[in-house]
Write a protein that holds these residues in place. Structure first.
Motif, PDB file in Angstrom:
ATOM      1  N   ALA A  60       4.873   7.413 -10.575  1.00 49.24           N
ATOM      2  CA  ALA A  60       7.214   6.509 -10.799  1.00 49.24           C
ATOM      3  C   ALA A  60       6.893   5.899  -9.407  1.00 49.24           C
ATOM      4  O   ALA A  60       7.648   4.749  -9.933  1.00 49.24           O
ATOM      5  N   VAL A  61       6.831   6.115  -8.258  1.00 47.27           N
ATOM      6  CA  VAL A  61       6.825   4.811  -7.058  1.00 47.27           C
ATOM      7  C   VAL A  61       6.260   3.232  -7.921  1.00 47.27           C
ATOM      8  O   VAL A  61       6.627   2.433  -8.520  1.00 47.27           O
ATOM      9  N   LYS A  62       5.169   3.881  -8.587  1.00 47.34           N
ATOM     10  CA  LYS A  62       3.915   2.850  -9.120  1.00 47.34           C
ATOM     11  C   LYS A  62       4.990   1.538  -9.894  1.00 47.34           C
ATOM     12  O   LYS A  62       5.130   0.141  -9.700  1.00 47.34           O
ATOM     13  N   GLY A  63       5.634   2.638 -10.935  1.00 44.86           N
ATOM     14  CA  GLY A  63       6.339   2.697 -11.809  1.00 44.86           C
ATOM     15  C   GLY A  63       7.525   1.118 -11.468  1.00 44.86           C
ATOM     16  O   GLY A  63       7.477  -0.147 -11.872  1.00 44.86           O
ATOM     17  N   ARG A  64       7.952   1.513 -10.412  1.00 45.37           N
ATOM     18  CA  ARG A  64       9.458   1.210 -10.092  1.00 45.37           C
ATOM     19  C   ARG A  64       9.436   0.144  -9.641  1.00 45.37           C
ATOM     20  O   ARG A  64      10.038  -0.957  -9.398  1.00 45.37           O
ATOM     21  N   LEU A  65       8.622   0.572  -8.733  1.00 45.55           N
ATOM     22  CA  LEU A  65       8.313  -1.082  -7.952  1.00 45.55           C
ATOM     23  C   LEU A  65       7.532  -2.112  -8.774  1.00 45.55           C
ATOM     24  O   LEU A  65       7.591  -3.442  -8.503  1.00 45.55           O
ATOM     25  N   THR A  73       0.775  -1.783   0.181  1.00 49.33           N
ATOM     26  CA  THR A  73      -0.338   0.321  -0.286  1.00 49.33           C
ATOM     27  C   THR A  73       1.038   1.233  -0.162  1.00 49.33           C
ATOM     28  O   THR A  73       1.892   1.323   0.244  1.00 49.33           O
ATOM     29  N   LEU A  74      -0.221   2.347  -0.207  1.00 43.44           N
ATOM     30  CA  LEU A  74       0.485   3.735  -0.845  1.00 43.44           C
ATOM     31  C   LEU A  74       0.864   4.745  -0.045  1.00 43.44           C
ATOM     32  O   LEU A  74      -0.961   4.674  -0.348  1.00 43.44           O
ATOM     33  N   ALA A 127       4.179  -9.031 -10.036  1.00 41.43           N
ATOM     34  CA  ALA A 127       3.806  -9.696  -9.797  1.00 41.43           C
ATOM     35  C   ALA A 127       2.536  -8.880  -8.585  1.00 41.43           C
ATOM     36  O   ALA A 127       1.261  -9.423  -8.191  1.00 41.43           O
ATOM     37  N   VAL A 128       3.306  -7.622  -8.017  1.00 44.55           N
ATOM     38  CA  VAL A 128       2.917  -7.386  -6.758  1.00 44.55           C
ATOM     39  C   VAL A 128       1.513  -6.512  -7.449  1.00 44.55           C
ATOM     40  O   VAL A 128       1.574  -6.241  -8.523  1.00 44.55           O
ATOM     41  N   THR A 129       0.716  -6.359  -5.903  1.00 39.74           N
ATOM     42  CA  THR A 129      -0.405  -5.762  -6.160  1.00 39.74           C
ATOM     43  C   THR A 129      -0.715  -4.274  -4.409  1.00 39.74           C
ATOM     44  O   THR A 129      -0.066  -4.443  -3.968  1.00 39.74           O
ATOM     45  N   ILE A 130      -0.614  -3.435  -6.419  1.00 38.23           N
ATOM     46  CA  ILE A 130      -0.772  -1.913  -5.667  1.00 38.23           C
ATOM     47  C   ILE A 130      -1.827  -1.311  -5.504  1.00 38.23           C
ATOM     48  O   ILE A 130      -2.457  -1.232  -5.912  1.00 38.23           O
TER      49      ILE A 130
END
Lengths: 276, 276, 276
Positions: A19-24, A5-6, A30-33
């Protein structure tokens, strides 16, 4: 599958959240953000704590929560990862963790050693994403830095129940509908269960009943025209178990909310007097 | 893989949306969650219906749509799950379903029996998530409660085409760009196809042509300086097949939109006069 | 797994963003969709370019970026797909691609041939989703239309470094915190590394030092009461390597941000004078 979570004060127009989601997604395809909130009032630690504390227990065990509010490392704030209640939290040790957990609930605190910690102006992207990827990929927390014993303390008002006949609380948050949420929990209130009646004073209003939910205010046995109109402040214990004052179907900017009607702000007091 | 959409008036700052998503991911780790909108005007059922009706047909068959607007169960509103057009909808039967579907399109209506329905002040979290998980996991709808025959009716203005030479419609929504959307559909308009010309009256403006899209207003064969400037209201049939009035590249707060230029609000009338 | 990002001026209340996501999930059930921003100022191409340029490099190679700003096809704007730096971009050729990439970085440009391009008022839904699905499913770009040689040029101010002792730049964006971002890059600034000192003029303020990050402004060796207060504008090179002026912990609407304190807007000038 892992969930991250963010929470931040970045807002949702700028490039920062993406940017943070792209890097993750580069590191963890396979992560769920999931966004908790990006509209935290800038640098507001108590507000961040209120929102994260209300949201995180709903997520699966082992979820990793990145907190991008007041996230720079400096001489006062380390970068840390915390394990508590089977969740992980990554952020700057700016006081938030003392608001999220009592000391005994924190199982592990690691002072993160990361080459970019000291100099980054965007640590959520430069540091926290890396740390999250390490944890999801199985690196033990202890390998991410140095264990420390305690988090930074944030001193905050707490409800005062020292008097036999009075509970003094505070407004901790005003939500999207202008509902006013206090720090008086149902369990604290129930310590006065032997008292036959009570009166809540909030701004210049007195409330003598706590409803079960918003609809409970309305007596549907009455004809429609005689039913409760949405202009009176009521009290309920909300989904978090906290005393909340609301207008029945009050709409901010369209006839008013509890917050605007009562002229209330975060930090204001609320008093409950119990009668014998 | 299952898709679940969320529509609410929770806003995006509070913890509420994240709480619902976290709980869904606990129950359904492989689910794909998509926000339709969390910025519905609080308690506004017609607005919710307009947005959900426009969005849902784009989703895969069997998508499950959770509607968290005016969601409390009370003596007037049951908690229901609806199957219609091969999609599922979960919410309070507050009138929205009669706005989404004509009676004959609704295949099944279940009055949900859930222990938390009656007393919850946050039914989207306490009830609708559970129901969604049951459906995704294969529980037949009939096992979730009791079948009922009809949904609550919401009485709404509809376009009046009773006159031979006139169509009377209403503004149903004003979008992010200030474009004004009416309830006059292209198919209704085309019933007057035998009339050689028409005049649309909206506020104090007359429009005598319907363009194909926004760019169609501009005659690119003219030199740049002589081309249409973005200050005139035009009409198009939009992506939903509804008559819409827009300013070409109008920007709210920066020179005006159709809504502000024409001084229009939801519910206002629009008239089309056809000439013989 | 494929990643698709969305950037638009649709806002987040309307049905539009959800419609696009629903349609993508119909065509590509396993796709990961990430919002870059839906709060672009309507029709603002330079702002779109600034945000997309800052966000996209963080995403995995082969990510597909759909740009729904000023997206209608007309006599001036084709619908195109661009391949550059191992990412794909789909949108209208309205000038944005010349702002995203220097000519030599663009590997392929295809003028999209799609039956709905010419007449759609919602091309992001009607055209770009189809094109995205084709690309993810392996259709070679060349099969989607006709290769063309160049994108439409957008003429924009660039920093002027023609003088030996002066750099003239411009404000390109004001972010969520009111921080003011300029087009002066760190590498451009470092061409003047032989100069012993410099003075940045921005509005009526002079700044003679560039800090490493926001916290670096504060001298933690001083007692708390003597430390820097958050009312002074400072300069840093931000995460994008661009010169930025910020207030230390300035909060818009609560005591001011750099933008409001200095009275600055996008397009305003900033000058750096170097001394020998």
């Amino acid at each position: 599958m892992s969930v991250i979570t963010l929470t931040s004060d970045f807002g949702i127009k700028d490039y920062s959240v993406a940017a943070v989601k792209g890097r993750l997604l580069q590191d963890l395809p396979a992560v769920t953000i999931v966004d908790i909130s990006h509209n935290i009032t800038p640098f507001n630690i108590p507000e961040t704590a209120y929102i994260v504390k209300a949201a995180y227990p709903n997520f699966p065990k082992k979820t990793l929560h990145i907190i991008g509010v007041d996230g720079e490392k400096n001489n006062l704030h380390k970068h840390v990862v915390i394990q508590a209640k089977n969740h992980y939290f990554i952020g700057a040790d700016n006081g938030i963790f003392s608001l999220l957990f009592p000391k005994e609930a924190i199982e592990e605190i690691i002072d993160i050693h990361h080459p970019k910690s000291q100099h980054s102006s965007f640590p959520t992207l430069d540091v926290f994403v890396d740390v999250a990827a390490e944890i999801v990929n199985g690196t033990p927390l202890a390998n991410l830095g140095e264990p420390i014993n305690q988090v930074k303390e944030w001193v905050q008002n707490t409800p005062n129940s020292a008097h036999h006949n009075e509970l003094l609380g505070h407004i901790v948050y005003i939500d999207h509908l202008g509902n006013v949420i206090t720090d008086i929990s149902k369990s604290l209130f129930e310590k006065f269960n032997d008292k036959p009646s009570f009166e809540i004073s909030i701004s210049n209003t007195k409330i003598t009943k706590i409803h079960e939910n918003y609809s409970a205010l309305v007596d549907y046995s009455l004809p429609s025209a005689q039913r409760q109109k949405p202009e009176k402040a009521i009290a309920i214990f909300n989904s978090l178990g906290l005393l909340e004052s609301a207008l029945y179907k009050g709409i901010p900017n369209h006839g008013g909310s509890a917050a605007s009607l009562l002229g209330l702000s975060v930090g204001d007091s609320i008093t409950i007097s119990f009668n014998n």
